[in-house]
Design an enzyme around this catalytic site. Structure first.
Site, PDB file in Angstrom:
ATOM      1  N   HIS A 195       1.436  -6.858  -8.278  1.00  0.00           N
ATOM      2  CA  HIS A 195       2.496  -5.843  -8.232  1.00  0.00           C
ATOM      3  C   HIS A 195       3.030  -5.534  -9.619  1.00  0.00           C
ATOM      4  CE1 HIS A 195       2.167  -6.736  -3.958  1.00  0.00           C
ATOM      5  NE2 HIS A 195       2.419  -5.442  -3.866  1.00  0.00           N
ATOM      6  N   ARG A 302       7.747   1.577  -1.017  1.00  0.00           N
ATOM      7  CA  ARG A 302       7.782   0.101  -1.036  1.00  0.00           C
ATOM      8  C   ARG A 302       9.246  -0.339  -1.156  1.00  0.00           C
ATOM      9  NH1 ARG A 302       2.743   0.672  -4.388  1.00  0.00           N
ATOM     10  NH2 ARG A 302       1.189  -0.767  -3.573  1.00  0.00           N
ATOM     11  N   GLU A 440      -4.470  -4.311   6.285  1.00  0.00           N
ATOM     12  CA  GLU A 440      -4.722  -4.972   5.000  1.00  0.00           C
ATOM     13  C   GLU A 440      -5.188  -6.416   5.175  1.00  0.00           C
ATOM     14  OE1 GLU A 440      -1.198  -4.529   2.595  1.00  0.00           O
ATOM     15  OE2 GLU A 440       0.151  -4.872   4.274  1.00  0.00           O
ATOM     16  N   ASP A 464      -4.480  -5.573  -0.627  1.00  0.00           N
ATOM     17  CA  ASP A 464      -4.529  -6.834   0.112  1.00  0.00           C
ATOM     18  C   ASP A 464      -5.833  -6.982   0.891  1.00  0.00           C
ATOM     19  OD1 ASP A 464      -2.226  -8.410  -0.448  1.00  0.00           O
ATOM     20  OD2 ASP A 464      -1.029  -6.809   0.436  1.00  0.00           O
ATOM     21  N   CYS A 511      -3.234   3.806   1.185  1.00  0.00           N
ATOM     22  CA  CYS A 511      -2.170   3.786   0.169  1.00  0.00           C
ATOM     23  C   CYS A 511      -2.381   2.673  -0.864  1.00  0.00           C
ATOM     24  CB  CYS A 511      -0.808   3.660   0.828  1.00  0.00           C
ATOM     25  SG  CYS A 511      -0.623   2.174   1.806  1.00  0.00           S
TER      26      CYS A 511
HETATM   27  C1  PEP Z   1      -1.934  -2.788  -0.413  1.00  0.00           C
HETATM   28  O1  PEP Z   1      -1.979  -3.984  -0.149  1.00  0.00           O
HETATM   29  O2  PEP Z   1      -2.935  -2.109  -0.669  1.00  0.00           O
HETATM   30  C2  PEP Z   1      -0.637  -2.065  -0.447  1.00  0.00           C
HETATM   31  C3  PEP Z   1      -0.573  -0.756  -0.565  1.00  0.00           C
HETATM   32  O3  PEP Z   1       0.489  -2.814  -0.384  1.00  0.00           O
HETATM   33  P1  PEP Z   1       1.026  -3.680  -1.620  1.00  0.00           P
HETATM   34  O4  PEP Z   1       0.215  -3.306  -2.830  1.00  0.00           O
HETATM   35  O5  PEP Z   1       2.464  -3.370  -1.777  1.00  0.00           O
HETATM   36  O6  PEP Z   1       0.767  -5.087  -1.178  1.00  0.00           O
HETATM   37 MG    MG Z   2      -0.236  -4.939   0.679  1.00  0.00          MG
END
Ligand code: PEP
Ligand code: MG
Length: 582
Positions: A195, A302, A440, A464, A511
């Site tokens: 992140h 988010r 995910e 994920d 996403c």
């Molecule tokens: C993902 O896991 O692709 C996602 C969009 O969620 P995050 O990156 O916030 O885990």
């Molecule tokens: Mg994710």
């Protein structure tokens, strides 16, 4: 001396500026060189902070008279640690010898001690390194509450030409310095879809992670060139290199502004298929950029980022306000609000170090919807806040990390409960609000029918999904080379999710980071995706690729690609697909 470091290319572009070293313990600690006449004043500031912390610990102990003995022992231990000359005397030497600020001196010494502790082959003693950290953090906090001249100088730093150099940065750290307009950041650790990396991309600043020794090798104020596209950091470049990169930087900026001209163009393929390009956001302050990039709406909000690092859970009203601002700002465009995806590398408490979290295997732990279902009160507050804004615009709810059918059932029951409490209070909301789930976890992708039967829409979280499919920690640079969106297993899962959703007539979008990479646009269109959500800054390049693509030509090729098992062949076919001059 000039030298070059290589790491992971996280966020494209070039930054040229001065190194600004950040300590690992807390973001408040910067390395500052102080004037010789200020050295003794700085030593005195350090001594005062130590006395204050000791007094604070004593006061704490007496106010806890009746509390358990181990609480007292814990306070005594911190007091003892701070009395040890290693921490009470050596930092003063460091201040005098290196003419640095007190915060930096004590953290340097702490890191040395912690390193020694961690080498000890005794679990009990090894764990004492946490106590040392915590005790030192008390002092650092105390110093930053009484900043005096040194920290005052820190506050006046202008971010534009500063490049943050850190061993590690948590997403909460990055959020904390978002407003300071740093030119770039580089770190020793961190994976490409952590992140921290995602935030850098969202901020549109060049970043390189996984440099291993950057913080040790780079000194404060040294000139750096960060090439975020190639994953290279050049320290103390000579005149010629500097000029070359200045030129590249302005070329990059010209390209970027050319792409911006596509803002009002429709994202339609050559064979007239309209693709929805949505934005991933972290808070209401992103809305302006979303509108500037011509996004069709928000595909992933988010929500956890608004409250990261603040230490406690936000109330329903605080959330309502943040969501309301976003919905209002989007002027009628659709907004998908994701419920909290906390846990793993996203913590409400800033002082949970990344190392702590790794040890607990948090990616497989109580995170995301698992945490929300385990904390029904918090979950209700969030669902109510989202429902309350649903009357103000086109709002959808998205739930992260589903793996089991019962989680969906419990979530739907929780939503029903939130709705009925609002009905009871006569608070209006959209009775038909849509609820979707993120796919995910490989189990969810394989058993996709469970989710298609229960939900209104799906959104694929490739970050994920790839992490769990390939068994690699997305925050760990040591396995970053194994992070492969083109792995045949990943392509099989994606194609299975998309075609199953299509058969069931359930909308599906993507996403994860893969959606914002123009190198995958044709592949995803060929698989059948018609909705992609990404950082606003990525929209123009993806839109350009869409406008040059013909789905009827792409589809048969992609059908063949997803049946391939050899990575080299897949790569070759994707390259050919991307090279087509449509
Ligand atoms: C993902 O896991 O692709 C996602 C969009 O969620 P995050 O990156 O916030 O885990
Ligand atoms: Mg994710």
């Amino acid at each position: 001396m000039s030298f070059t470091l290589h790491g992971l290319a996280i966020s494209g572009g070039i930054a040229i500026g001065q190194a600004h070293l950040i300590s690992q313990a807390t973001l408040e600690v910067s390395h500052l060189v102080i004037a010789p006449r200020m050295v003794e004043k700085e030593v005195a500031r350090f001594e005062t902070a130590l006395v204050r912390v000791r007094n604070e610990l004593d006061a704490m102990k007496s106010s806890l008279e009746k509390s358990p003995a181990d609480m007292h022992a814990f306070i005594d231990l911190h007091r003892m640690i701070l009395e040890d000359p290693e921490l009470s005397e050596i930092p003063k030497q460091i201040i005098r010898e290196r003419r640095c600020n007190a915060e930096w001196a004590i953290v340097q010494q702490m890191e040395l001690l912690v390193e020694q502790f961690e080498r000890i082959d005794d679990t009990y003693l090894r764990e004492r390194s946490y106590d040392v950290r915590q005790a030192v953090e008390r002092v650092v906090r105390e110093l930053s509450e009484h900043p005096d001249h040194v920290a005052g100088k820190m506050k006046s730093l202008k971010g534009e030409n500063l490049i943050v150099v850190a061993h590690d940065l948590s997403p909460a750290d990055v959020m904390a310095f978002r407003d300071q307009n740093f030119a770039s950041f580089v770190t020793d650790v961190g994976g490409a879809t952590s992140h921290t990396a995602i935030l850098a991309r969202g901020m549109g600043i060049p970043a390189v992670l996984g440099l291993h020794n950057a913080r040790q090798l780079i000194r404060d104020k040294e000139t750096l060139i960060v090439d975020g596209t190639r994953g290279v950091v050049i320290v103390n470049p000579d005149r010629r290199i500097l000029e070359e990169y200045e030129l590249r930087k302005s070329q990059f900026e010209i390209e970027k502004s050319k792409l911006k001209l596509l803002k009002t163009a429709r994202a339609t393929t050559l064979d007239k298929v309209k693709i929805d390009l949505l934005a991933n956001i972290e808070g209401p302050e992103d809305v302006e950029e979303v509108l500037e990039c011509g996004a069709d709406g928000v595909g992933l909000f988010r929500t956890e980022f608004i409250f990261l690092g603040r230490g406690d859970m936000p109330s329903e009203d605080e959330q309502f306000e943040a969501y309301r601002k976003t919905v209002k700002g989007m002027e009628g465009r659709p907004i998908t609000i994701r419920t909290f995806d906390l846990g793993n590398d996203k913590q409400l408490h800033v002082d949970d170090t990344i190392e702590d979290r790794r040890r607990e295997n948090p990616a497989l732990g109580l995170r995301s919807i698992r945490l929300s279902l385990a904390e029904p009160k918090t979950f209700q507050a969030q669902l109510r806040a989202i429902l309350r804004v649903s009357k103000l615009g086109k709002v959808k709810i998205l739930v992260p990390m589903f793996s089991h059918a019962f989680q969906v059932d419990q979530t739907l029951a929780a939503l029903e409960q939130a709705k009925s409490s609002l009905r009871g209070e006569k608070i209006p909301f959209d009775e038909n609000i849509e609820i979707g789930g993120m796919i995910e976890v490989p189990a969810a992708a394989l058993a996709i029918g469970i989710f298609l039967r229960r939900l209104d829409f799906l959104s694929i979280g490739t970050n994920d999904l790839i992490q769990y499919t390939l068994a690699i920690d997305r925050t760990d640079e040591q396995v970053a080379n194994l992070y492969d969106p083109q792995h045949p297993a990943v392509l099989m899962l994606l194609s299975h999710i998309i075609s199953s959703a299509e058969k069931a007539g359930i909308p599906v979008s993507m996403c994860g980071e893969m959606a914002g990479d123009p190198n995958f646009t044709r592949l995803l269109l060929g698989m059948g995706l018609r909705q992609l959500s990404m950082f606003p800054a990525q929209i123009p390049a993806v839109k350009q690729r869409i406008k040059q693509s013909d789905i009827s030509e792409i589809e048969p090729v992609v059908r063949r690609i997803v049946r391939l098992e050899e990575s080299a062949k897949i790569q070759e076919q994707i390259d050919r697909l991307n090279a087509w001059p449509h």
